[in-house]
Design a protein around this motif. Structure first.
Motif, PDB file in Angstrom:
ATOM      1  N   LEU A  72      11.005 -11.830   5.864  1.00 59.67           N
ATOM      2  CA  LEU A  72      11.294 -12.453   4.610  1.00 59.67           C
ATOM      3  C   LEU A  72      12.248 -13.715   4.486  1.00 59.67           C
ATOM      4  O   LEU A  72      12.313 -14.597   3.842  1.00 59.67           O
ATOM      5  N   GLU A  73      13.029 -13.776   5.663  1.00 59.14           N
ATOM      6  CA  GLU A  73      13.808 -14.963   5.793  1.00 59.14           C
ATOM      7  C   GLU A  73      13.025 -16.306   5.848  1.00 59.14           C
ATOM      8  O   GLU A  73      13.399 -17.386   5.650  1.00 59.14           O
ATOM      9  N   ARG A  74      11.787 -16.171   6.348  1.00 62.92           N
ATOM     10  CA  ARG A  74      10.831 -17.360   6.483  1.00 62.92           C
ATOM     11  C   ARG A  74      10.470 -17.626   5.369  1.00 62.92           C
ATOM     12  O   ARG A  74       9.736 -18.895   5.239  1.00 62.92           O
ATOM     13  N   GLU A  75      10.644 -16.863   4.166  1.00 63.28           N
ATOM     14  CA  GLU A  75      10.021 -17.367   2.885  1.00 63.28           C
ATOM     15  C   GLU A  75       8.725 -17.859   2.642  1.00 63.28           C
ATOM     16  O   GLU A  75       8.474 -18.566   2.023  1.00 63.28           O
ATOM     17  N   ASP A  76       7.660 -17.145   3.361  1.00 60.46           N
ATOM     18  CA  ASP A  76       6.481 -17.247   3.369  1.00 60.46           C
ATOM     19  C   ASP A  76       5.956 -16.233   2.426  1.00 60.46           C
ATOM     20  O   ASP A  76       5.758 -15.124   2.704  1.00 60.46           O
ATOM     21  N   ARG A  77       5.751 -16.617   1.131  1.00 59.50           N
ATOM     22  CA  ARG A  77       5.132 -15.904  -0.262  1.00 59.50           C
ATOM     23  C   ARG A  77       3.798 -15.232   0.406  1.00 59.50           C
ATOM     24  O   ARG A  77       3.548 -14.432  -0.414  1.00 59.50           O
ATOM     25  N   ASN A  78       2.935 -15.913   1.071  1.00 55.37           N
ATOM     26  CA  ASN A  78       1.710 -15.441   1.646  1.00 55.37           C
ATOM     27  C   ASN A  78       1.684 -14.372   2.807  1.00 55.37           C
ATOM     28  O   ASN A  78       0.729 -13.740   2.981  1.00 55.37           O
ATOM     29  N   SER A  79       2.903 -14.018   3.347  1.00 58.41           N
ATOM     30  CA  SER A  79       2.906 -13.136   4.086  1.00 58.41           C
ATOM     31  C   SER A  79       2.489 -11.764   3.621  1.00 58.41           C
ATOM     32  O   SER A  79       3.029 -11.439   2.662  1.00 58.41           O
ATOM     33  N   LYS A  80       2.204 -11.195   4.646  1.00 62.97           N
ATOM     34  CA  LYS A  80       1.922  -9.537   4.232  1.00 62.97           C
ATOM     35  C   LYS A  80       3.183  -8.858   3.945  1.00 62.97           C
ATOM     36  O   LYS A  80       3.274  -8.309   3.202  1.00 62.97           O
ATOM     37  N   VAL A  81       4.212  -8.959   4.546  1.00 65.14           N
ATOM     38  CA  VAL A  81       5.450  -8.297   4.254  1.00 65.14           C
ATOM     39  C   VAL A  81       6.114  -8.729   2.961  1.00 65.14           C
ATOM     40  O   VAL A  81       6.280  -7.759   2.028  1.00 65.14           O
ATOM     41  N   PHE A  82       6.000 -10.057   2.525  1.00 66.85           N
ATOM     42  CA  PHE A  82       6.332 -10.269   1.436  1.00 66.85           C
ATOM     43  C   PHE A  82       5.449  -9.898   0.175  1.00 66.85           C
ATOM     44  O   PHE A  82       6.074  -9.439  -0.922  1.00 66.85           O
ATOM     45  N   GLN A  83       4.226  -9.896   0.408  1.00 67.27           N
ATOM     46  CA  GLN A  83       3.512  -9.194  -0.602  1.00 67.27           C
ATOM     47  C   GLN A  83       3.499  -8.014  -0.804  1.00 67.27           C
ATOM     48  O   GLN A  83       3.655  -7.320  -1.843  1.00 67.27           O
TER      49      GLN A  83
END
Length: 113
Positions: free
Chosen positions: A69-80
């Motif tokens: 989440l710290e990477r702030e990638d809104r497309n990542s599986k974790v973020f989703q």
């Protein structure tokens, strides 16, 4: 959001009470921790909400999840996944408000979820 919900439930819970009873109710409820306050008001109706909250806290306590989440990638599986859980949490809260408060309770139309 849980703190907000505990406050809104507390205020809505006082609808229809006379002044003295409302003061006593608010004082007693605001003297409790937010989760205990929610449980006091809505009881077992809150089980899905508190389970989602526990899952959120557990995920946020996992170092790999926090790093992702710290990477702030809104497309990542974790973020989703976390976004989906947040949506479920919000939807369950909304359902709780709609089912717990009667149609004439002025708290209902003032909800901001």
């Amino acid at each position: 959001m849980l703190l907000y919900v505990s406050g809104v439930l507390t205020i809505g819970h006082g609808h229809g009470l006379c002044y003295e009873d409302k003061i006593q109710s608010l004082s007693a409820l605001f003297g409790k921790y937010p989760i205990n306050r929610i449980l006091s008001i809505a009881g077992e109706e809150t089980t899905p909400i508190l389970n989602l909250y526990a899952e959120f806290l557990e995920a946020m306590n996992t170092p790999s999840t926090r790093r992702a989440l710290e990477r702030e990638d809104r497309n990542s599986k974790v973020f989703q996944e976390m976004s989906n859980k947040a949506g479920q949490f919000r939807d369950n809260l909304h359902h709780l408000f709609l089912t717990h408060f009667a149609d004439d309770n002025p708290t209902r139309p003032r909800l901001l979820l």
